[in-house]
Enzyme design. Structure first.
Site, PDB file in Angstrom:
ATOM      1  N   ASP A  11       0.820  -1.212   0.000  1.00 22.53           N
ATOM      2  CA  ASP A  11       0.000   0.000   0.000  1.00 22.53           C
ATOM      3  C   ASP A  11       0.856   1.265   0.000  1.00 22.53           C
ATOM      4  OD1 ASP A  11      -2.610   1.444   0.608  1.00 22.53           O
ATOM      5  OD2 ASP A  11      -1.444   1.987   2.384  1.00 22.53           O
ATOM      6  N   GLU A  56       1.391  -0.619  -5.068  1.00 23.97           N
ATOM      7  CA  GLU A  56       0.487   0.484  -5.384  1.00 23.97           C
ATOM      8  C   GLU A  56       1.277   1.786  -5.382  1.00 23.97           C
ATOM      9  OE1 GLU A  56      -3.476   2.721  -3.614  1.00 23.97           O
ATOM     10  OE2 GLU A  56      -1.713   2.332  -2.390  1.00 23.97           O
TER      11      GLU A  56
END
Length: 576
Positions: A222, A295
């Site tokens: 993330d 990401e």
């Protein structure tokens, strides 16, 4: 933008037969993102959980999912719905127990579905033991987070920089116990870990090792670009970030140009270090490859570095956000073609492409690009080369749900105001999955759900769409089955815009049938000549997949030089 008359052929060197298995299952895999709070509730509290996921793994098998990644399930006070992790080694009771997670792994293995976890390296919760001990000044944890005493201006203590949080306002919050400010690029309850401390790096590597040894097949990392800030100068201070002159709200994240708090060069090396952990565990445990999905909303040249270099392996799947970030409802076929080529033409030749068109942070495809383009977008996603990534519900055509200011729970929106929240909220894309036309869409037995259901759940749901030949779900399943064809696994690709309204892709492989995806993205009837842009087509082509706009049916024939497309029609053809 590509010139309108330009025809470009990109030969994608994905995989050379017969070494497909040797080069990794993930290179042509179908990844599916589950947002556990909203997938399936097994215990009647109105919130999805791990046992709910286990109950519905057979559905993932039905739609041909290779691997599924779960948004965070770790112990958390839920200030940002699990992205504020209090303990990286525990399952939050809201989602179940470690035994429930082990049962999920067991069932997934039986179905040959790989489980990927969301890994949140940038920050923890302020309720994490690491942060509590750091705030107390304990020697071992003192520098686990980014602290600064601030600066004094006219006798008033202020944060050390002007940096603005993604969730609005200053990135710095004063901690009375420590008598210092701590950095948080997101919510104030999400203090940033200090990756310039080697102990932090090793602690997070240990987290990876723990879950890999339990049996997960990798991680979606993330918010990677935020992990490092620019190094402090010799006095221990950082520079202010420059203004973005086009934004006037001084609390808004985009008010500044984040040149010192995102995409620092050290970030790439950290991803390489995480990959070393993955490779070490592969050597230790054997079996199929473990993978990293990273990401990063970042410039294309930076993203390509995530793949690795001549001396280091990187993320196998640096998420490709070219289409999700840049296509809008008014984009023409030239824009689609340009963005697809942006990735294919810049990607290292020995790597696998990936395509992301939906996730838990972005408006749904049907709302963002138009409900009448859902099938076209799924055809694009599933016939492009490499890896497809589907967010739960996009396969059945779920759309955004209006959530009022009073019902909004997303902290990114809640920290704004009633006038701005709709621009910032991610709640509309996180609503409960629509399993059936029964009470609460078959999501839960509870009387209420943690976010409101869509009004259209009686029409848009798995149960109903299974019985409609050209439903979004059944078209998706046809496309997924088609991906098993050797041409779609290994073939070259050509991408062409045939005018502003029609996009065409050709997948070809010597000795095999070719497949041509043709999308009419606008509202005119279009007659196109595929011979004008693609070579070595047979004069006749067979319809392999059609959508509900089509007047032709599967197995009908057409001539390559005169394919008639209805408004918003999307088809896949094959050579005869």
């Amino acid at each position: 933008m590509l010139a309108k008359s330009l025809t470009v052929c990109c030969l994608l060197a994905l995989i050379v037969s017969p070494t497909l298995a040797e080069l990794g299952w993930w290179r042509t895999a179908q990844f599916y993102q589950i947002y556990p709070r909203s997938f399936k509730d097994s215990d009647g509290d109105g919130v999805g959980d791990l046992n709910g996921v286990t109950q519905q793994l057979a559905y993932l098998k039905e739609i041909g999912v290779t691997a599924t990644w779960l948004s965070p399930i770790f112990t958390s006070p839920m200030a940002d719905f699990g992205y504020d992790v209090a303990n990286f080694y525990e399952i939050d009771p809201l989602f179940g127990t470690m035994e429930d997670f082990d049962n999920l792994l067991t069932r997934a293995k039986q179905l040959d579905i790989k489980i990927i976890l969301d890994f949140v390296p940038n920050h923890s919760s302020d309720e994490c033991e690491w942060f509590i001990r750091s705030a107390a000044g304990e020697a071992e944890y003192k520098d686990f987070y980014v602290w600064h005493t601030g600066k004094v201006v006219n006798g008033i203590r202020q944060p050390p920089t002007n940096w603005i949080s993604v969730f609005r306002g200053s990135q710095w919050t004063w901690h009375e116990g420590r008598q210092a400010y701590y950095l948080h690029q997101f919510h104030a309850k999400q203090p940033d870990l200090n990756y310039r401390n080697p102990q932090v790096v090793e602690a997070m590597k240990d987290v990876l090792r723990f879950w890999l040894r339990k049996g997960v097949y990798g991680f979606r990392i993330d918010a990677v670009p935020h992990v490092f800030e620019v190094a402090a100068d010799s006095t221990g201070n950082w520079p202010d970030e420059p203004r973005n002159e086009y934004v006037t709200d001084p609390e808004d994240y985009s008010y500044l140009d984040h040149i010192y708090t995102t995409n620092q060069p050290e970030t790439i090396d950290l991803v390489y270090q995480f990959r070393e952990v993955i490779d070490d565990i592969d050597a230790e445990l054997g079996g199929d490859d473990r993978v990293l999905l990273s990401e990063a909303y970042a410039p294309l040249d930076v993203l390509m570095q995530y793949y690795g270099n001549s001396t280091h392996n990187g993320s196998q799947i640096p998420f490709n956000f070219e289409l999700i970030s840049n296509i809008n409802i008014n984009s023409d076929a030239y824009h689609y073609s340009e963005l697809i080529h942006n990735w294919l033409d810049n990607m290292p030749s020995d790597k696998a492409a990936n395509w992301v068109l939906g996730n838990h942070d972005q408006s749904r495809i049907g709302s963002r690009l138009g409900a009448d383009r859902i099938d076209a977008i799924n055809m694009l996603l599933l016939t492009l080369p490499g890896i497809s990534v589907t967010y739960q519900g996009e396969e059945i055509g779920m759309t955004d749900v209006f959530i009022s200011w009073e019902d909004t729970v997303d902290p990114q929106a809640c920290q704004s105001n009633e006038q701005e929240f709709e621009r910032l909220t991610r709640d509309p894309v996180r609503t409960p999955f629509q399993w059936s036309d029964e009470s609460q869409a078959g999501f839960t037995d509870a009387n209420t759900t943690w976010l409101p259901l869509a009004d259209d759940f009686k029409l848009v749901n798995v149960k109903r769409e299974r019985g409609i030949a050209l439903s979004h779900l059944n078209i998706y399943k046809q496309l997924r089955a088609l991906r098993d064809e050797v041409t779609l696994k290994q073939g070259d690709i050509q991408v062409n815009a045939l005018g502003p309204n029609v996009l065409a892709l050709k997948r070809s492989l010597a000795g095999q049938a070719s497949y041509i995806t043709v999308l009419n993205i606008n509202d005119d009837v279009e007659a196109v000549n595929l011979d004008s842009v693609f070579t070595q087509l047979s004069s006749q082509l067979r319809y392999v997949v059609v959508n509900d706009k089509s007047v032709r049916r599967k197995n009908d024939l057409t001539f390559a030089n005169s394919v008639l497309l209805m408004p918003k029609e999307a088809i896949v053809l094959s050579t005869v």
